[in-house]
Design an enzyme around this catalytic site. Structure first.
Site, PDB file in Angstrom:
ATOM      1  N   ARG A 194     -17.829  36.072 -19.074  1.00 32.05           N
ATOM      2  CA  ARG A 194     -16.876  36.500 -18.055  1.00 32.05           C
ATOM      3  C   ARG A 194     -17.223  35.746 -16.769  1.00 32.05           C
ATOM      4  O   ARG A 194     -18.394  35.428 -16.522  1.00 32.05           O
ATOM      5  CB  ARG A 194     -16.961  38.008 -17.835  1.00 32.05           C
ATOM      6  N   LYS A 220     -21.042  43.805 -18.763  1.00 31.96           N
ATOM      7  CA  LYS A 220     -20.399  45.048 -18.353  1.00 31.96           C
ATOM      8  C   LYS A 220     -21.200  46.254 -18.829  1.00 31.96           C
ATOM      9  O   LYS A 220     -21.857  46.213 -19.862  1.00 31.96           O
ATOM     10  CB  LYS A 220     -18.976  45.107 -18.928  1.00 31.96           C
ATOM     11  N   HIS A 293     -10.913  32.761 -18.036  1.00 35.88           N
ATOM     12  CA  HIS A 293     -10.723  33.685 -19.149  1.00 35.88           C
ATOM     13  C   HIS A 293     -10.115  32.952 -20.343  1.00 35.88           C
ATOM     14  O   HIS A 293     -10.380  33.306 -21.500  1.00 35.88           O
ATOM     15  CB  HIS A 293      -9.827  34.844 -18.730  1.00 35.88           C
ATOM     16  N   ARG A 296     -12.826  31.577 -22.265  1.00 33.31           N
ATOM     17  CA  ARG A 296     -13.456  32.646 -23.062  1.00 33.31           C
ATOM     18  C   ARG A 296     -12.684  32.828 -24.380  1.00 33.31           C
ATOM     19  O   ARG A 296     -13.291  32.981 -25.449  1.00 33.31           O
ATOM     20  CB  ARG A 296     -13.475  33.931 -22.237  1.00 33.31           C
ATOM     21  N   HIS A 319     -18.952  41.840 -26.428  1.00 36.29           N
ATOM     22  CA  HIS A 319     -18.055  42.956 -26.726  1.00 36.29           C
ATOM     23  C   HIS A 319     -18.841  44.088 -27.377  1.00 36.29           C
ATOM     24  O   HIS A 319     -19.761  43.852 -28.156  1.00 36.29           O
ATOM     25  CB  HIS A 319     -16.938  42.522 -27.674  1.00 36.29           C
ATOM     26  N   TYR A 328      -8.782  38.230 -28.640  1.00 35.92           N
ATOM     27  CA  TYR A 328      -9.278  36.943 -28.160  1.00 35.92           C
ATOM     28  C   TYR A 328      -9.023  35.814 -29.153  1.00 35.92           C
ATOM     29  O   TYR A 328      -9.272  34.658 -28.846  1.00 35.92           O
ATOM     30  CB  TYR A 328     -10.783  37.031 -27.879  1.00 35.92           C
TER      31      TYR A 328
END
Length: 351
Positions: A194, A220, A293, A296, A319, A328
């Site tokens: 990210r 995250k 992104h 990614r 993830h 994705y």
């Protein structure tokens, strides 16, 4: 009749209070810092577009529709239109908001008004009365995000060429960012972090174990992951640490990996400009604009297309759930034909 507990607060007051609340949640670890800043930015944009002096409870679904339309046509300062736009203040005008940005903005407003309903800032949630659908906001559709093999090769080839390119004599030594820019593109395309994970990276997050260079990524929800770097990326990283970063280091951010030419930690908003500079070196035939992104998505798509274990790809991207990978994974031209040519039950076809 209006309930007596509804507070007649302005849009500006409520968005300021909401912003303080989500930033407080970020400080206590209940919300990721990057997510909190996205929510804050979106609700402050909402206040600007709706009018900060208006009473929040007076807004109707039609008013929110108007805000969504205004946002859809609001220039995206991070990106530029690929072609000239006469009369738009310059040869390359700022692009409008993408479909993905519009969807994110709408989600942010929904979260804001849910909170406003609970706290008594509004009697009824106006998002329930919104009539606009994505096609009414300009017909924007999400473009496939992943680069094709040819497009990715062009971008990575341009990044690698910057490593050995002669220095521009017209620029001061401490303004030469070619090594840094090449490293940014290679990390984004090879590891798929990210953008917040990339800009938060410190020099000490990169270590060597058994001869392999790893990047400890702080993701995250307080989760960390250690991702081994391909040798091509490691070589550029080591060149940057040995030379490129030294030129930019002015002692202001001693830990930050990526520095601006002023010696500050590189900001999230600067990363798109880096990608665009590298893209300018790509042959136009294989050039396609892409966001951080989008790179990614490119990482996930090509790793999965190469039959890389899905759980390994999940761990590379950070993830928490395998099901997220489905969002994705983009289709690549010719991948079905290639898969059938090496069918595991029939063997490879004769050339």
């Amino acid at each position: 009749m209006r309930p007596i507990d509804v507070q007649r607060l302005t849009v500006g007051d409520t968005t300021d209070r909401y912003t303080r609340m989500i930033r407080a949640k970020s400080a206590t670890g209940a919300l990721a810092p990057g997510t909190a800043e996205v929510y804050a930015r979106d609700v402050l944009t909402f206040a600007e577009l709706a009018g900060p002096e208006r009473v929040l409870d007076d807004l109707s679904g039609a008013d929110v529709d108007e805000v969504l339309l205004k946002f859809a046509h609001k220039p995206d300062g991070r990106r530029r239109s690929p072609s000239p736009s006469p009369g738009a203040g310059g040869p390359r005008a700022a692009a409008r908001q993408s479909a993905a940005s519009q969807a994110r903005f709408r989600r942010s407003l929904s979260a804001f008004f849910r909170y406003a309903t609970i706290t008594g800032w509004v009697q009824l949630d106006p998002m329930r009365a919104v009539t606009l659908r994505p096609k009414d906001r300009g017909g924007l559709r999400s473009q496939r995000r992943a680069l094709t093999t040819e497009q990715a090769d062009g971008l990575l080839g341009a990044a690698r060429s910057m490593v050995s390119a002669p220095a521009d004599p017209a620029r001061r030594a401490d303004q030469r960012t070619e090594l840094r820019d090449a490293l940014i593109v290679l990390l984004l395309a090879a590891v798929g972090p990210r953008v917040s994970e990339l800009t938060r990276a410190d020099v000490e997050d990169f270590y060597v174990n058994a001869g392999v260079r790893y990047w400890r990524i702080f993701g995250k929800g307080g989760r960390t992951r250690d991702v081994p770097l391909p040798r091509a990326v490691t070589r550029v990283l080591e060149a940057y640490l040995a030379d490129g970063r030294r030129l930019l280091d002015k002692g202001r951010e001693p830990k930050a990996l990526l520095l601006s030419w002023r010696g500050r930690r590189l900001a999230r908003g600067d990363v798109q400009g880096v990608i665009d500079r590298v893209l300018a070196r790509v042959d136009p035939e294989h050039r396609r604009g892409v966001t951080p992104h989008g790179l990614r998505h490119t990482t996930a798509t090509h790793l999965l297309a190469a039959a890389t274990d899905m759980d390994a790809v999940r761990r590379v991207l950070g993830h928490s759930d395998l099901s997220t990978l489905g969002r994705y994974r983009d289709e690549l031209p010719g991948e079905l034909e290639a898969a059938m040519r090496v069918h595991p039950l029939l063997g490879a076809e004769e050339p």
